[in-house]
Design a protein around this motif. Sequence first.
Motif, mmCIF file in Angstrom:
data_model
loop_
_atom_site.group_PDB
_atom_site.id
_atom_site.type_symbol
_atom_site.label_atom_id
_atom_site.label_comp_id
_atom_site.label_asym_id
_atom_site.label_seq_id
_atom_site.Cartn_x
_atom_site.Cartn_y
_atom_site.Cartn_z
ATOM 1 N N ILE A 27 1.226 -2.042 -11.168
ATOM 2 C CA ILE A 27 0.508 -2.209 -9.796
ATOM 3 C C ILE A 27 0.269 -3.390 -9.679
ATOM 4 O O ILE A 27 -0.471 -4.219 -10.520
ATOM 5 N N ASP A 80 0.668 -1.208 0.198
ATOM 6 C CA ASP A 80 -0.099 -0.134 -0.085
ATOM 7 C C ASP A 80 0.779 1.370 0.044
ATOM 8 O O ASP A 80 1.897 1.157 0.255
ATOM 9 N N ASP A 81 0.116 2.622 -0.341
ATOM 10 C CA ASP A 81 0.813 3.839 -0.384
ATOM 11 C C ASP A 81 1.351 4.028 1.114
ATOM 12 O O ASP A 81 0.550 3.557 2.148
ATOM 13 N N ILE A 83 -6.740 5.803 -16.858
ATOM 14 C CA ILE A 83 -7.664 5.476 -15.899
ATOM 15 C C ILE A 83 -8.100 7.093 -15.601
ATOM 16 O O ILE A 83 -7.514 7.949 -15.787
ATOM 17 N N LYS A 132 -3.280 -3.322 -5.018
ATOM 18 C CA LYS A 132 -4.419 -2.342 -4.944
ATOM 19 C C LYS A 132 -3.926 -1.150 -5.600
ATOM 20 O O LYS A 132 -2.593 -0.880 -5.616
ATOM 21 N N ASP A 133 -4.857 -0.567 -5.980
ATOM 22 C CA ASP A 133 -4.472 0.995 -6.829
ATOM 23 C C ASP A 133 -3.849 1.846 -5.894
ATOM 24 O O ASP A 133 -4.056 1.799 -4.731
ATOM 25 N N SER A 134 -3.131 2.803 -6.425
ATOM 26 C CA SER A 134 -2.003 3.714 -5.858
ATOM 27 C C SER A 134 -2.555 5.076 -6.239
ATOM 28 O O SER A 134 -2.250 5.570 -7.468
ATOM 29 N N GLY A 135 -3.219 5.952 -5.359
ATOM 30 C CA GLY A 135 -3.630 7.239 -5.776
ATOM 31 C C GLY A 135 -2.342 8.006 -6.325
ATOM 32 O O GLY A 135 -2.347 8.738 -7.202
ATOM 33 N N TYR A 160 -0.051 4.207 -16.363
ATOM 34 C CA TYR A 160 -0.403 3.511 -15.335
ATOM 35 C C TYR A 160 -1.023 2.272 -15.248
ATOM 36 O O TYR A 160 -2.213 2.353 -16.346
ATOM 37 N N GLN A 173 -2.966 -1.346 -13.385
ATOM 38 C CA GLN A 173 -2.878 -2.270 -12.588
ATOM 39 C C GLN A 173 -2.994 -3.629 -13.164
ATOM 40 O O GLN A 173 -4.049 -3.758 -13.943
ATOM 41 N N GLN A 224 -0.894 6.919 -9.574
ATOM 42 C CA GLN A 224 -1.889 7.499 -10.685
ATOM 43 C C GLN A 224 -1.489 9.024 -10.954
ATOM 44 O O GLN A 224 -1.600 9.351 -11.984
#
Length: 266
Positions: free
Chosen positions: A151, A124-125, A203, A154-157, A170, A172, A160
């Motif tokens: 990725i 995670d971030d 995205i 989990k997505d990483s804000g 980007y 995932q 992104q």
Amino acid sequence: MECSLVVVVVDVNPVWWGLQNGANDKGLTLFECMDHVLAFINSHVMMNQNNKVAVIASHTNESRFLYPGREADVKADDGGREVRDGKYEHFANINDTVQEEIRKLIVETGQKINSRLLVIKAADDNASQYMNLMNVIFTAQKQSIPVDACILEKDSGLLQQACDITNGVYLQIPQINGLLQYLLWVFLPDPSLRETLVLPPSIHVDYRAACFCHRTLIDIGYVCSVCLSIFCTYSPICSTCHTAFKLKTAPVLRAKKKKKTSLPAT
Ligand SMILES: [Zn+2]
Ligand SMILES: [Zn+2]
């Protein structure tokens, strides 16, 4: 003469990879992931003999260059292996380094390096790295270095935003055990060729910032005027840089200072 440098940053967070190890049969171990990354790197180097590569492992409390290795270690290894006609080893190292660097300098004069950064992200971030990451993003943007992100879970804000700002890709990946396929398909082609490729659609980037206290995305928040940390509630002391803020109080009225009048010279 043009060459392309790819800097691959691999997230080797031991907690995340530890969970992967015991999780399921579709997972990937860290060593398998590194096999995929090495195959990607070999492909990049094979594309053009001038292509260059660097690999950095991002661990929980340090980042380490996996390639190129530490200069000092390389020299020490060389000294151990070679027989040197009784030459004082330290002199030999200096001579070799100077000659090697001069050679590189001459060869590389006029060489244009197109750099890019590829982050392979697992865990995670980490909000505590927000400032560092933002500095990296804006530096990369200024130097026209695309930041790509692959990725694994989990997505990483944050990434992104990094990819969007720097015109990177980007992605995932839907299946972690197909990592190499995505690396070769999406991240191997030079950024200059990307317009001609059919890549995964971009995205929607959430540009809201996460507060530093709870790591939740907020629409309106409080920003420290010194370090630019963001908080969802007001706090008199910034928890990041420890600056104390004075609460706004009614202005204190002071008697106006008498204006200095210049006396005529006599
Ligand atoms: Zn908060
Ligand atoms: Zn602050």
